[in-house]
Design a protein around this motif. Structure first.
Motif, PDB file in Angstrom:
ATOM      1  N   ASN A 164       8.512 -23.413 -41.887  1.00 37.21           N
ATOM      2  CA  ASN A 164       9.190 -23.513 -40.593  1.00 37.21           C
ATOM      3  C   ASN A 164       9.085 -24.887 -39.953  1.00 37.21           C
ATOM      4  O   ASN A 164       9.561 -25.084 -38.827  1.00 37.21           O
ATOM      5  CB  ASN A 164       8.586 -22.478 -39.625  1.00 37.21           C
ATOM      6  N   LEU A 165       8.512 -25.851 -40.665  1.00 41.92           N
ATOM      7  CA  LEU A 165       8.220 -27.167 -40.086  1.00 41.92           C
ATOM      8  C   LEU A 165       9.134 -28.244 -40.650  1.00 41.92           C
ATOM      9  O   LEU A 165       9.643 -28.129 -41.761  1.00 41.92           O
ATOM     10  CB  LEU A 165       6.760 -27.548 -40.350  1.00 41.92           C
ATOM     11  N   ALA A 166       9.299 -29.295 -39.861  1.00 38.15           N
ATOM     12  CA  ALA A 166      10.063 -30.477 -40.292  1.00 38.15           C
ATOM     13  C   ALA A 166       9.230 -31.717 -39.963  1.00 38.15           C
ATOM     14  O   ALA A 166       9.564 -32.485 -39.059  1.00 38.15           O
ATOM     15  CB  ALA A 166      11.412 -30.527 -39.586  1.00 38.15           C
ATOM     16  N   PRO A 167       8.119 -31.928 -40.693  1.00 36.66           N
ATOM     17  CA  PRO A 167       7.193 -33.006 -40.325  1.00 36.66           C
ATOM     18  C   PRO A 167       7.805 -34.399 -40.374  1.00 36.66           C
ATOM     19  O   PRO A 167       7.361 -35.290 -39.644  1.00 36.66           O
ATOM     20  CB  PRO A 167       6.062 -32.858 -41.356  1.00 36.66           C
ATOM     21  N   ASP A 168       8.810 -34.598 -41.213  1.00 34.20           N
ATOM     22  CA  ASP A 168       9.451 -35.910 -41.301  1.00 34.20           C
ATOM     23  C   ASP A 168      10.537 -36.110 -40.252  1.00 34.20           C
ATOM     24  O   ASP A 168      11.150 -37.183 -40.180  1.00 34.20           O
ATOM     25  CB  ASP A 168      10.064 -36.103 -42.689  1.00 34.20           C
ATOM     26  N   GLN A 169      10.792 -35.067 -39.440  1.00 35.68           N
ATOM     27  CA  GLN A 169      11.837 -35.142 -38.411  1.00 35.68           C
ATOM     28  C   GLN A 169      11.272 -34.748 -37.054  1.00 35.68           C
ATOM     29  O   GLN A 169      11.891 -33.987 -36.293  1.00 35.68           O
ATOM     30  CB  GLN A 169      13.009 -34.222 -38.792  1.00 35.68           C
ATOM     31  N   ALA A 170      10.093 -35.256 -36.736  1.00 36.44           N
ATOM     32  CA  ALA A 170       9.439 -34.950 -35.458  1.00 36.44           C
ATOM     33  C   ALA A 170      10.011 -35.846 -34.371  1.00 36.44           C
ATOM     34  O   ALA A 170       9.334 -36.714 -33.819  1.00 36.44           O
ATOM     35  CB  ALA A 170       7.926 -35.128 -35.584  1.00 36.44           C
ATOM     36  N   ASN A 171      11.288 -35.636 -34.063  1.00 33.23           N
ATOM     37  CA  ASN A 171      11.973 -36.563 -33.158  1.00 33.23           C
ATOM     38  C   ASN A 171      12.373 -35.948 -31.828  1.00 33.23           C
ATOM     39  O   ASN A 171      13.085 -36.580 -31.054  1.00 33.23           O
ATOM     40  CB  ASN A 171      13.205 -37.165 -33.864  1.00 33.23           C
ATOM     41  N   GLY A 172      11.939 -34.736 -31.543  1.00 31.19           N
ATOM     42  CA  GLY A 172      12.123 -34.221 -30.194  1.00 31.19           C
ATOM     43  C   GLY A 172      11.250 -34.985 -29.221  1.00 31.19           C
ATOM     44  O   GLY A 172      10.206 -35.531 -29.600  1.00 31.19           O
ATOM     45  N   GLY A 173      11.652 -35.025 -27.968  1.00 25.18           N
ATOM     46  CA  GLY A 173      10.924 -35.839 -27.012  1.00 25.18           C
ATOM     47  C   GLY A 173      10.030 -35.079 -26.050  1.00 25.18           C
ATOM     48  O   GLY A 173       9.180 -35.679 -25.394  1.00 25.18           O
ATOM     49  N   VAL A 174      10.192 -33.753 -25.956  1.00 24.63           N
ATOM     50  CA  VAL A 174       9.489 -32.962 -24.942  1.00 24.63           C
ATOM     51  C   VAL A 174       8.393 -32.144 -25.613  1.00 24.63           C
ATOM     52  O   VAL A 174       8.667 -31.352 -26.522  1.00 24.63           O
ATOM     53  CB  VAL A 174      10.465 -32.026 -24.198  1.00 24.63           C
ATOM     54  N   THR A 175       7.152 -32.316 -25.170  1.00 21.18           N
ATOM     55  CA  THR A 175       6.039 -31.546 -25.718  1.00 21.18           C
ATOM     56  C   THR A 175       6.001 -30.152 -25.115  1.00 21.18           C
ATOM     57  O   THR A 175       6.648 -29.873 -24.097  1.00 21.18           O
ATOM     58  CB  THR A 175       4.704 -32.238 -25.452  1.00 21.18           C
ATOM     59  N   PHE A 176       5.200 -29.267 -25.721  1.00 22.80           N
ATOM     60  CA  PHE A 176       5.058 -27.899 -25.219  1.00 22.80           C
ATOM     61  C   PHE A 176       4.450 -27.908 -23.820  1.00 22.80           C
ATOM     62  O   PHE A 176       4.874 -27.156 -22.936  1.00 22.80           O
ATOM     63  CB  PHE A 176       4.207 -27.079 -26.182  1.00 22.80           C
ATOM     64  N   GLU A 177       3.446 -28.761 -23.604  1.00 22.95           N
ATOM     65  CA  GLU A 177       2.843 -28.840 -22.272  1.00 22.95           C
ATOM     66  C   GLU A 177       3.846 -29.298 -21.219  1.00 22.95           C
ATOM     67  O   GLU A 177       3.856 -28.798 -20.095  1.00 22.95           O
ATOM     68  CB  GLU A 177       1.640 -29.771 -22.303  1.00 22.95           C
ATOM     69  N   GLU A 178       4.684 -30.259 -21.557  1.00 28.11           N
ATOM     70  CA  GLU A 178       5.702 -30.737 -20.610  1.00 28.11           C
ATOM     71  C   GLU A 178       6.719 -29.639 -20.309  1.00 28.11           C
ATOM     72  O   GLU A 178       7.149 -29.486 -19.169  1.00 28.11           O
ATOM     73  CB  GLU A 178       6.389 -31.965 -21.177  1.00 28.11           C
ATOM     74  N   PHE A 179       7.080 -28.882 -21.333  1.00 29.13           N
ATOM     75  CA  PHE A 179       7.985 -27.740 -21.117  1.00 29.13           C
ATOM     76  C   PHE A 179       7.338 -26.718 -20.178  1.00 29.13           C
ATOM     77  O   PHE A 179       7.972 -26.245 -19.229  1.00 29.13           O
ATOM     78  CB  PHE A 179       8.301 -27.100 -22.462  1.00 29.13           C
ATOM     79  N   LEU A 180       6.084 -26.382 -20.422  1.00 33.11           N
ATOM     80  CA  LEU A 180       5.384 -25.384 -19.593  1.00 33.11           C
ATOM     81  C   LEU A 180       5.228 -25.868 -18.153  1.00 33.11           C
ATOM     82  O   LEU A 180       5.309 -25.060 -17.213  1.00 33.11           O
ATOM     83  CB  LEU A 180       4.017 -25.077 -20.192  1.00 33.11           C
ATOM     84  N   ALA A 181       5.013 -27.159 -17.967  1.00 34.27           N
ATOM     85  CA  ALA A 181       4.807 -27.703 -16.613  1.00 34.27           C
ATOM     86  C   ALA A 181       6.024 -27.484 -15.735  1.00 34.27           C
ATOM     87  O   ALA A 181       5.905 -27.404 -14.493  1.00 34.27           O
ATOM     88  CB  ALA A 181       4.467 -29.183 -16.693  1.00 34.27           C
ATOM     89  N   GLU A 182       7.216 -27.374 -16.344  1.00 29.49           N
ATOM     90  CA  GLU A 182       8.433 -27.123 -15.575  1.00 29.49           C
ATOM     91  C   GLU A 182       8.587 -25.659 -15.209  1.00 29.49           C
ATOM     92  O   GLU A 182       9.481 -25.319 -14.429  1.00 29.49           O
ATOM     93  CB  GLU A 182       9.649 -27.569 -16.392  1.00 29.49           C
ATOM     94  N   ARG A 183       7.751 -24.803 -15.764  1.00 33.79           N
ATOM     95  CA  ARG A 183       7.939 -23.356 -15.573  1.00 33.79           C
ATOM     96  C   ARG A 183       6.800 -22.683 -14.861  1.00 33.79           C
ATOM     97  O   ARG A 183       6.880 -21.520 -14.504  1.00 33.79           O
ATOM     98  CB  ARG A 183       8.176 -22.698 -16.939  1.00 33.79           C
ATOM     99  N   PHE A 184       5.721 -23.392 -14.623  1.00 31.38           N
ATOM    100  CA  PHE A 184       4.582 -22.809 -13.902  1.00 31.38           C
ATOM    101  C   PHE A 184       4.192 -23.716 -12.740  1.00 31.38           C
ATOM    102  O   PHE A 184       4.459 -24.889 -12.756  1.00 31.38           O
ATOM    103  CB  PHE A 184       3.380 -22.643 -14.837  1.00 31.38           C
TER     104      PHE A 184
END
Length: 244
Positions: free
Chosen positions: A224-244
């Protein structure tokens, strides 16, 4: 700029894609089974009713609609409705659909095959799991005394990052199978569970859960991983910070 038809335009990814397309100056139609305010057109991928009229005159179709059952049949109806003119078909799929033995993933892989052999100009974009899906896994356990985390890694990606990539494909034209897109970090299920609990300000013990079977063996192997294409810019913590 030509018209763009979006299936699944009211979904998690679809809403963001439609917004970004309009900001970029595209005329957007959203396929809907029922009349909706705004730029929707009526069509039902479950039966094919109204779909030929909905695709008439569009230059690009972004096929984002998904369902637990009937994905391949809906894709076939959409392809058939485009003939013989053939607009650019952009399809969003999932990293690992050809390696993880889930029925839902198998249906996505079949949609890829249908598009590749349709004769249409096409672009297929696979992405890793969305942040929102990972959050829902943990949110569903919010009333339990423990938090269970699968013993595999994930690379969650933000829908805005995927939407930006899809808008680029509309502008660039057909490119067939393009490189996958993944989130910026590969994280253990345990660390993602801890991040969720921290953002939600909940205290729970995280218990690692090793599940049997071929599906989770594939996840543990990193299908389920794409280690050579880690090009998203938003981390999980940053996503969560917008929701809590």
């Amino acid at each position: 700029m030509g018209d763009v038809l979006v299936t699944g335009g009211t979904g998690n990814l679809g809403r963001v894609v439609c917004e970004k397309l309009r900001e970029a100056g595209h005329e957007v139609r959203v396929l809907s089974r029922r009349p909706q305010p705004g730029h929707s057109v009526r069509g039902d991928l479950r039966t094919g009713e109204g779909v030929p009229a909905a695709v008439e005159g569009v230059d690009t179709i972004l096929h984002l609609a998904t369902a637990p059952r009937g994905d391949a049949e809906a894709c076939s109806r959409l392809i058939a409705a485009t003939q013989p003119r053939g607009p650019h078909m952009i399809f969003t799929s999932i990293v690992g659909v050809d390696r993880i033995p889930l029925a839902y993933y198998a249906a996505k892989a079949e949609c890829e095959r249908l598009i590749e052999t349709s004769g249409l100009p096409y672009t297929i974009q696979r992405a890793t799991q969305f942040h929102s899906l990972i959050m829902r896994v943990f949110h569903a356990q919010r009333r339990l005394p423990l938090m269970f985390a699968p013993t595999c890694d994930f690379q969650p990606v933000d829908v805005h990052d995927v939407a930006d990539r899809l808008v680029q494909h509309v502008d660039a034209g057909p490119r067939e199978r393009v490189p996958d897109i993944g989130g910026p970090e590969i994280r253990s299920g345990h660390s993602l569970a801890k991040a969720y609990l921290g953002a939600a300000r909940r205290r729970r013990r995280v218990v690692n859960l090793a599940l049997p079977g071929r599906v989770f063996s594939s996840f543990r192997a990193g299908a389920n991983l794409a280690p050579d294409q880690a090009n998203g810019g938003v981390t999980f913590e940053e996503f969560l910070a917008e929701r809590f």
